[in-house]
Design a protein around this motif. Structure first.
Motif, short mmCIF file in Angstrom:
data_model
loop_
_atom_site.label_atom_id
_atom_site.label_comp_id
_atom_site.label_asym_id
_atom_site.label_seq_id
_atom_site.Cartn_x
_atom_site.Cartn_y
_atom_site.Cartn_z
N ALA A 218 27.59 39.82 51.05
CA ALA A 218 28.44 40.20 49.91
C ALA A 218 29.54 39.16 49.76
N ALA A 219 30.31 39.33 48.68
CA ALA A 219 31.55 38.57 48.55
C ALA A 219 32.70 39.46 49.00
N GLU B 240 55.00 44.13 46.85
CA GLU B 240 55.33 45.54 47.02
C GLU B 240 54.09 46.37 46.73
N LEU B 241 54.12 47.63 47.11
CA LEU B 241 52.94 48.49 47.00
C LEU B 241 52.45 48.62 45.56
N THR B 242 53.36 48.73 44.62
CA THR B 242 52.94 49.02 43.25
C THR B 242 52.93 47.78 42.36
N ASP B 243 52.97 46.63 42.95
CA ASP B 243 52.97 45.41 42.16
C ASP B 243 51.57 44.90 41.87
N THR B 244 51.51 43.94 40.94
CA THR B 244 50.25 43.24 40.68
C THR B 244 49.68 42.68 41.98
N GLN B 245 48.38 42.78 42.12
CA GLN B 245 47.72 42.19 43.28
C GLN B 245 47.16 40.83 42.89
N TYR B 246 47.37 39.87 43.75
CA TYR B 246 46.88 38.51 43.54
C TYR B 246 45.68 38.29 44.45
N PHE B 247 44.58 37.88 43.83
CA PHE B 247 43.33 37.79 44.56
C PHE B 247 43.09 36.38 45.11
N GLY B 248 42.48 36.35 46.29
CA GLY B 248 42.01 35.09 46.83
C GLY B 248 40.66 34.73 46.22
N PRO B 249 40.14 33.54 46.56
CA PRO B 249 38.89 33.07 45.97
C PRO B 249 37.65 33.76 46.54
N GLY B 250 37.82 34.51 47.62
CA GLY B 250 36.69 35.23 48.19
C GLY B 250 35.96 34.43 49.27
#
Lengths: 109, 113
Positions: free
Chosen positions: B88-89, B97-107
């Motif tokens: 899988a990826a 913070e808990l309720t902030d935008t999440q920034y994704f890594g490249p996987g």
């Protein structure tokens, strides 16, 4: 029943068309996220909404909390907008996001 | 400010081997999430960690999978005795913070032979 449903599943349009992708959900949320996943697999966070409307460039996202519905619009679509657009629910607690299955968008030149 | 870093980007393992996936969150982010995207399926939450603590692992398979986020260094997702179904990826995301935008890594794309 899935907690989050997206429509359409697939969408092919011509360059320049106005695009709308819909997301409906059935649970309480603290925020709704729109994500973009490119063919190479990378994920970009486009918007996080808890109410109203947000705009960034040619992208507009709206949410209606009472109706549990959100839309993502793309104006003047371009082939580089071709990607999978994913709606995700944030519950505000300690759990992660709950994702829709995504909308596969292809913009033809 | 560098984004979320994941390595390796591609990992090939034979059945029964161990896989270690690393995630370095963005600077200043203390919340880390791991997600898995199986072939032809959507993203699914696995685990949420803060520094030195697992906050929610409700999405993790009960066996063979573990995660940590030590005081120093990256977060690690460890899969022991991998099977073909683990292919899988695996994406990591971070937020300040808990309720902030999440920034994704490249996987990390894991292939089990």
């Amino acid at each position: 029943k899935n907690e989050v449903e997206q429509s359409p599943q697939n969408l092919t349009a011509q360059e320049g068309e106005f695009i709308t992708i819909n997301c409906s959900y059935s649970v309480g949320i603290s925020a709704l996220h729109w994500l973009q996943q490119h063919p190479g697999g990378g994920i970009v966070s486009l918007f996080m909404l808890s109410s109203g409307k947000k705009k960034h460039g040619r992208l507009i996202a709206t949410i209606n909390i009472q109706e549990k519905h959100s839309s993502l619009h793309i104006t003047a679509s371009h082939p580089r907008d071709s990607a999978v657009y994913i709606c995700a629910l944030g519950r505000g607690g300690a759990d992660g996001l709950t994702f829709g299955k995504g909308t596969h968008l292809i913009i033809q030149p | 400010n560098a984004g979320v870093m994941q390595n390796p980007r591609h990992l090939v393992r034979r059945r029964g081997q161990e896989a270690r996936l690393r995630c370095s969150p963005m600077k200043g982010h203390s919340h880390v999430y791991w997600y898995r995207q199986l072939p032809e399926e959507g993203l699914k939450f696995m685990v949420y960690l803060q520094k030195e603590n697992i906050i929610d692992e409700s999405g993790m398979p009960k066996e063979r999978f573990s995660a940590e986020f030590p005081k120093e260094g990256p977060s690690i997702l460890r899969i022991q005795q991998v099977v073909r179904g683990d292919s899988a990826a695996y994406f990591c995301a971070s937020s300040p913070e808990l309720t902030d935008t999440q920034y994704f890594g490249p996987g990390t794309r894991l292939t089990v032979l």
